[in-house]
Design an enzyme around this catalytic site. Structure first.
Site, mmCIF file in Angstrom:
data_model
loop_
_atom_site.group_PDB
_atom_site.id
_atom_site.type_symbol
_atom_site.label_atom_id
_atom_site.label_comp_id
_atom_site.label_asym_id
_atom_site.label_seq_id
_atom_site.Cartn_x
_atom_site.Cartn_y
_atom_site.Cartn_z
ATOM 1 N N LYS A 62 0.841 -1.200 0.000
ATOM 2 C CA LYS A 62 0.000 0.000 0.000
ATOM 3 C C LYS A 62 0.876 1.251 0.000
ATOM 4 O O LYS A 62 0.520 2.266 -0.615
ATOM 5 C CB LYS A 62 -0.912 -0.038 1.230
ATOM 6 N N HIS A 102 0.807 4.264 -3.166
ATOM 7 C CA HIS A 102 0.284 5.604 -2.935
ATOM 8 C C HIS A 102 1.363 6.692 -2.952
ATOM 9 O O HIS A 102 1.053 7.865 -2.714
ATOM 10 C CB HIS A 102 -0.495 5.631 -1.617
ATOM 11 N N HIS A 159 -4.222 0.149 -9.022
ATOM 12 C CA HIS A 159 -4.638 -0.956 -8.167
ATOM 13 C C HIS A 159 -6.143 -0.921 -7.966
ATOM 14 O O HIS A 159 -6.796 0.112 -8.138
ATOM 15 C CB HIS A 159 -3.918 -0.907 -6.811
ATOM 16 N N ARG A 203 -12.701 11.251 6.951
ATOM 17 C CA ARG A 203 -11.495 10.477 7.184
ATOM 18 C C ARG A 203 -10.700 11.078 8.347
ATOM 19 O O ARG A 203 -10.700 12.292 8.555
ATOM 20 C CB ARG A 203 -10.638 10.437 5.906
ATOM 21 N N LYS A 234 -4.911 9.776 8.533
ATOM 22 C CA LYS A 234 -4.851 9.087 7.252
ATOM 23 C C LYS A 234 -3.742 9.690 6.400
ATOM 24 O O LYS A 234 -3.542 10.911 6.365
ATOM 25 C CB LYS A 234 -6.181 9.206 6.510
ATOM 26 N N CYS A 294 -14.137 3.623 1.861
ATOM 27 C CA CYS A 294 -13.299 3.579 0.659
ATOM 28 C C CYS A 294 -12.003 2.859 1.024
ATOM 29 O O CYS A 294 -11.303 3.282 1.937
ATOM 30 C CB CYS A 294 -12.945 4.971 0.170
ATOM 31 N N SER A 295 -11.687 1.783 0.320
ATOM 32 C CA SER A 295 -10.469 1.048 0.658
ATOM 33 C C SER A 295 -10.089 0.142 -0.508
ATOM 34 O O SER A 295 -10.463 0.420 -1.654
ATOM 35 C CB SER A 295 -10.663 0.247 1.947
ATOM 36 N N GLU A 303 -3.521 8.866 -5.361
ATOM 37 C CA GLU A 303 -4.305 7.679 -5.689
ATOM 38 C C GLU A 303 -4.278 7.443 -7.193
ATOM 39 O O GLU A 303 -4.310 8.389 -7.981
ATOM 40 C CB GLU A 303 -5.776 7.839 -5.247
ATOM 41 N N GLU A 336 -6.470 4.501 -9.033
ATOM 42 C CA GLU A 336 -7.306 3.365 -8.671
ATOM 43 C C GLU A 336 -8.299 3.000 -9.762
ATOM 44 O O GLU A 336 -8.803 3.858 -10.487
ATOM 45 C CB GLU A 336 -8.088 3.669 -7.388
#
Length: 300
Positions: A103, A107, A119, A138, A142, A154-155, A214, A216
């Site tokens: 992770k 990022h 990803h 959030r 974070k 969101c993950s 991000e 994604e």
């Protein structure tokens, strides 16, 4: 004398890392916090995954912590651990699995810009029986987009057997159930995996603060359930249910820069392109009619 003792202790700790790593389950952090996700199936699968990158990432993380010189020393300890232990699923722009990566690396904006860090992700939109949408803010700790308001959860699905299942998008739905518990304390029985309705996929890229960002391929999962929630402060600063008009007021404030209110980029993309017309289907009970899982929407 004290220097020698500290060095000896660090060396002893380092010598035990391979054994500790071999014993550790992929879901160890969630097990530690919730004592719920023990799975002999996922453990067996984890042993079949390529071991070098997992051992390297975890050994490096543990080594840095042991020596008091962790990368990004200002990073919250919980977030640092997740950054190194969680392995995201790398995909191409057609959503075919091409590998996995930490992770942390997925990022880092410089890696996003210079390599293939695209990803899989998911975004859950949970509505109650009054058709109000649950939002979260959030947490301040974070790494990406702290303190912004966003959709319910969101993950990322992780590179493990239960979350790599493509049939009926079961892997992503399993991951959504896992993270709703981890972030919002919503019990699994409140959100059965067969109640998540995948409506679409978006592909987007967004910087966070210059260092992080991000990139994604995001599955949009809708679910209508009345749930109990108990937010985890390591992940979530606040939660609220909103109706359509209340969400429109949040959008107005965000656009005007009022109250320092900010929205996550993926949430804003969904709001601007899909959310309100899908909300109609939520209220009519016709969500499945709105689903389009063949198209990958490339949004900016």
């Amino acid at each position: 004398m004290r220097t020698t003792t500290v060095a000896a202790a660090a060396a002893a700790r380092l010598s035990s890392f391979p054994l500790l790593i071999q014993q550790q389950q992929p879901t160890s952090f969630v097990n530690y916090r919730h004592n719920l996700f023990s799975s002999s199936t996922s453990s067996a699968f984890a042993l079949r995954l390529p071991k070098v990158s997992r051992l390297t990432a975890r050994t490096f993380s543990s080594f840095q912590v042991a020596m008091g010189d962790a990368p990004d020393a200002g990073m919250d300890a919980v977030q640092r651990r997740l950054m190194f232990e969680d392995e995201c699923i790398l995909v191409d722009e057609s959503d075919r699995v091409v590998g996995h990566e930490s992770k942390y690396n997925c990022h880092l904006w410089e890696k996003i810009e210079s390599g293939n860090m695209l990803h899989r992700a998911f975004s859950v939109f949970l509505f109650n029986s009054k058709y109000e949408l649950l939002l979260q803010q959030r947490s301040a700790t974070k790494v990406t987009f702290p303190l912004v308001w966003t959709n319910t959860c969101c993950s990322h699905p992780l590179y493990r057997e239960s979350e790599l299942i493509d049939e009926d998008h079961l892997g992503v739905r399993n991951a959504a159930q896992r993270k709703l518990l981890d972030e919002l304390g919503i019990p699994a029985e409140d959100v059965p995996v067969d109640q998540f309705i995948p409506l679409g996929r978006i592909l987007y890229k967004a910087p966070s603060d210059g260092k992080w960002g991000e990139h994604e391929l995001d599955y949009l999962l809708f679910i209508v359930r009345d749930v109990n929630n108990n937010p985890n402060p390591d992940e979530v600063a606040d939660v609220k249910y909103v109706n359509r008009d209340q969400l429109k007021e949040l959008l107005r404030k965000a656009d005007a820069g009022e109250e320092g209110l900010k929205l996550s980029p993926w949430f804003r993309l969904v709001v601007d392109n899909f959310l309100f017309k899908w909300w109609d289907h939520v209220e009519k009970g016709t969500l499945k009619e709105a689903a389009d899982m063949k198209t990958i929407h490339k949004l900016t």
